[in-house]
Write a protein that holds these residues in place. Structure first.
Motif, PDB file in Angstrom:
ATOM      1  N   ILE A 335      22.960   8.564  56.463  1.00  0.00           N
ATOM      2  CA  ILE A 335      22.345   9.380  55.404  1.00  0.00           C
ATOM      3  C   ILE A 335      23.166  10.655  55.227  1.00  0.00           C
ATOM      4  O   ILE A 335      23.450  11.364  56.201  1.00  0.00           O
ATOM      5  CB  ILE A 335      20.892   9.735  55.771  1.00  0.00           C
ATOM      6  CG1 ILE A 335      20.064   8.455  55.925  1.00  0.00           C
ATOM      7  CG2 ILE A 335      20.278  10.648  54.705  1.00  0.00           C
ATOM      8  CD1 ILE A 335      18.684   8.682  56.504  1.00  0.00           C
ATOM      9  N   GLY A 336      23.512  10.956  53.992  1.00  0.00           N
ATOM     10  CA  GLY A 336      24.345  12.125  53.724  1.00  0.00           C
ATOM     11  C   GLY A 336      23.624  13.438  53.916  1.00  0.00           C
ATOM     12  O   GLY A 336      23.997  14.263  54.757  1.00  0.00           O
ATOM     13  N   ALA A 357      22.731   8.388  50.046  1.00  0.00           N
ATOM     14  CA  ALA A 357      23.447   9.645  49.855  1.00  0.00           C
ATOM     15  C   ALA A 357      22.523  10.818  50.162  1.00  0.00           C
ATOM     16  O   ALA A 357      22.919  11.788  50.815  1.00  0.00           O
ATOM     17  CB  ALA A 357      23.986   9.743  48.438  1.00  0.00           C
ATOM     18  N   MET A 358      21.238  10.723  49.706  1.00  0.00           N
ATOM     19  CA  MET A 358      20.238  11.729  50.040  1.00  0.00           C
ATOM     20  C   MET A 358      18.908  11.071  50.342  1.00  0.00           C
ATOM     21  O   MET A 358      18.536  10.078  49.716  1.00  0.00           O
ATOM     22  CB  MET A 358      20.044  12.727  48.891  1.00  0.00           C
ATOM     23  CG  MET A 358      21.217  13.649  48.652  1.00  0.00           C
ATOM     24  SD  MET A 358      20.817  14.945  47.454  1.00  0.00           S
ATOM     25  CE  MET A 358      22.398  15.814  47.397  1.00  0.00           C
ATOM     26  N   PRO A 380      24.716   2.797  48.868  1.00  0.00           N
ATOM     27  CA  PRO A 380      23.759   1.847  48.312  1.00  0.00           C
ATOM     28  C   PRO A 380      22.683   2.533  47.464  1.00  0.00           C
ATOM     29  O   PRO A 380      22.338   2.067  46.382  1.00  0.00           O
ATOM     30  CB  PRO A 380      23.153   1.186  49.565  1.00  0.00           C
ATOM     31  CG  PRO A 380      24.183   1.358  50.620  1.00  0.00           C
ATOM     32  CD  PRO A 380      24.820   2.681  50.327  1.00  0.00           C
ATOM     33  N   VAL A 381      22.139   3.657  47.972  1.00  0.00           N
ATOM     34  CA  VAL A 381      21.085   4.391  47.280  1.00  0.00           C
ATOM     35  C   VAL A 381      21.548   5.825  47.082  1.00  0.00           C
ATOM     36  O   VAL A 381      22.027   6.463  48.028  1.00  0.00           O
ATOM     37  CB  VAL A 381      19.771   4.362  48.090  1.00  0.00           C
ATOM     38  CG1 VAL A 381      18.700   5.219  47.415  1.00  0.00           C
ATOM     39  CG2 VAL A 381      19.283   2.923  48.273  1.00  0.00           C
ATOM     40  N   GLY A 382      21.397   6.348  45.866  1.00  0.00           N
ATOM     41  CA  GLY A 382      21.740   7.746  45.617  1.00  0.00           C
ATOM     42  C   GLY A 382      20.742   8.674  46.268  1.00  0.00           C
ATOM     43  O   GLY A 382      21.046   9.357  47.247  1.00  0.00           O
ATOM     44  N   GLY A 407      20.704   1.700  43.292  1.00  0.00           N
ATOM     45  CA  GLY A 407      19.961   2.531  42.359  1.00  0.00           C
ATOM     46  C   GLY A 407      20.205   3.996  42.629  1.00  0.00           C
ATOM     47  O   GLY A 407      20.343   4.425  43.782  1.00  0.00           O
ATOM     48  N   ALA A 408      20.245   4.776  41.543  1.00  0.00           N
ATOM     49  CA  ALA A 408      20.516   6.211  41.678  1.00  0.00           C
ATOM     50  C   ALA A 408      19.358   6.946  42.352  1.00  0.00           C
ATOM     51  O   ALA A 408      19.564   7.746  43.263  1.00  0.00           O
ATOM     52  CB  ALA A 408      20.810   6.816  40.307  1.00  0.00           C
TER      53      ALA A 408
END
Length: 441
Positions: A335-336, A357-358, A380-382, A407-408
């Motif tokens: 996880i970013g 990402a978040m 994978p997920v924004g 998905g964003a």
């Protein structure tokens, strides 16, 4: 000769015992004043020399060479200086300060552990307690059986020094009174790099700036108590800035239950768990301008359930994360940036996050998040945003999503994905969310 010695090192304090030489020490006059020269001092009178120099307001000069010492006590106003890298003290036990001293100085000295600390009451190879003004400059402290340097209720500066090979932490500062830890190198320690702690939560004011921290292990295990490059615990008003931190078993910077902590401008490479953490009972954290490359997770503002809230996460770069970590997590590593309550997340770039990402909120622990102007790539997920019952407001606007495969913005109830991409359709069913003007490509 002595003029140069005094001009270079009139501030140095400590603890020494020569192995061999003449059975006397001499007072030498220089343009700077008097200095007591420990050349050839006998082992039996070293403590007396330290006491004499302090009593007469004179520094003690330790010439180049290897010395043996054990269980020395540094009185108020003890100052010792040596030849940088060449005045080496091989020490058994702990070097102690006289409690409540006003000033102690140490400069250009190598202090090396030689075992014998396992049963000691004290926990540092060099231990200073209740010192109003500690000045340690250009020293080396290495191979301690416990902590390298342990400070309790101290103020002053620790700078340009090298601490390595401690079984516990390199520097352990507890209940400090405004100390600066700057420009040091801390490496190859068993359980921590630089620790800034308090016995009870309160204002501390320590500044940890411009240090290099490398190869910090977690020999005693745990899920974050050990293995951190810089660890702030219960200490408020601490600044952690412009440090280079690499190869720590857990976090590069971990702030636990410390209010008003600033974590800015740090380079954090190859962290074993979350690179930068603000967690548990804290209010107020500024995380800006940091670079994270190669961690299990990037940046986390966590534990709203414990009162953790009120932060800004601005202008950071987080990249090249991975799925593996030192224990089994609730959701997964990769996880970013993660946050839960009363936090602005703006102007960050996250690239190559293999999970999210978040992550915005966790179950009902979501309140007042503003996520705007970020660039999120290759995940994978924004944004995985909580839509669980009880979750609060999140505003997700004006972000750029690129190469996001699933998905964003996706809604989650705890760890379960329950929506499609909310930037495309369906956000109206979640009135606590505002999702506008985001771009995907």
């Amino acid at each position: 000769m002595y003029l140069r010695r005094n001009m270079l090192g009139l501030a140095g304090a400590a603890l020494v015992l020569p192995m061999a030489g003449l059975a006397f020490a001499s007072s030498k006059r220089s343009a700077s004043g008097w200095a007591l020269d420990a050349s050839g001092a006998a082992n039996s009178n070293l403590q007396a020399l330290i006491d004499e120099a302090a009593r007469n307001d004179m520094p003690l000069y330790l010439p180049a060479g290897t010395y043996e010492a054990s269980n020395l006590v540094l009185p108020d106003n003890a100052r010792i200086f040596g030849v940088s890298g060449a005045s080496r003290i091989l020490h058994r036990g702990s070097v102690n300060s006289a409690k409540g001293a006003r000033r102690i100085e140490l400069s250009g000295i190598v202090i090396e552990g030689s075992g014998g600390m396992s049963g000691e009451v004290n926990s540092g190879l060099l231990q200073l307690t209740g010192i109003a003004n500690v000045q340690i400059d250009n020293c080396e402290i290495r191979q301690s059986g416990k902590h390298g340097l342990r400070l309790e209720r101290c103020g002053g500066r620790i700078e340009r020094s090298r601490i390595s090979g401690a079984a516990q932490a390199g520097i352990f500062a507890v209940d400090s009174t405004g100390i600066a830890i700057t420009g040091n190198t801390v490496a190859d320690c068993g359980n921590g790099g630089i620790l800034v702690h308090r016995w009870e939560k309160g204002e501390d004011g320590t500044a940890v700036t411009g240090n290099r921290v490398r190869r910090i292990r977690a020999n005693d295990g745990g899920t974050g108590q050990n293995g951190n490059g810089i660890n702030v615990f219960r200490a408020g008003g601490v600044m952690v800035a412009d440090n280079q931190i690499a190869d720590c078993a857990f976090s590069a910077v971990r702030a636990n239950s410390g209010d008003n902590v600033q974590i800015t401008g740090n380079q954090c490479l190859r962290s074993g768990e979350t690179a930068i953490y603000a967690e548990f009972d804290f209010q107020g954290a500024v995380l800006s301008g940091n670079l994270v490359d190669g961690a299990a997770n990037g940046i986390s503002i966590a534990n709203f359930n414990e009162g953790g809230r009120l932060a800004t996460i601005i202008g950071n770069i987080v990249r090249n994360l991975r799925r593996d970590g030192p224990y089994e997590p609730e959701v997964g590593f990769g996880i970013g940036i993660a946050a839960e309550a009363d936090t602005t997340i703006s102007g960050n770039v996250v690239e190559d996050a293999p999970l999210f990402a978040m992550q915005l909120g966790w179950g009902p622990y979501l309140r007042n998040l503003v996520v705007t102007g970020n660039v999120l790539r290759k995940a994978p997920v924004g944004c995985a945003v909580s839509v669980a019952q009880g979750s609060g407001t999140a505003v997700i606007t004006d972000n750029v999503f690129q190469e996001i495969t699933e998905g964003a913005v996706l809604g989650f109830e705890w760890e379960k994905k329950v929506s499609g991409d909310l930037t495309q359709a369906g956000s109206e069913q979640y009135p606590h969310l505002t999702i506008e003007r985001n771009r995907s490509s």
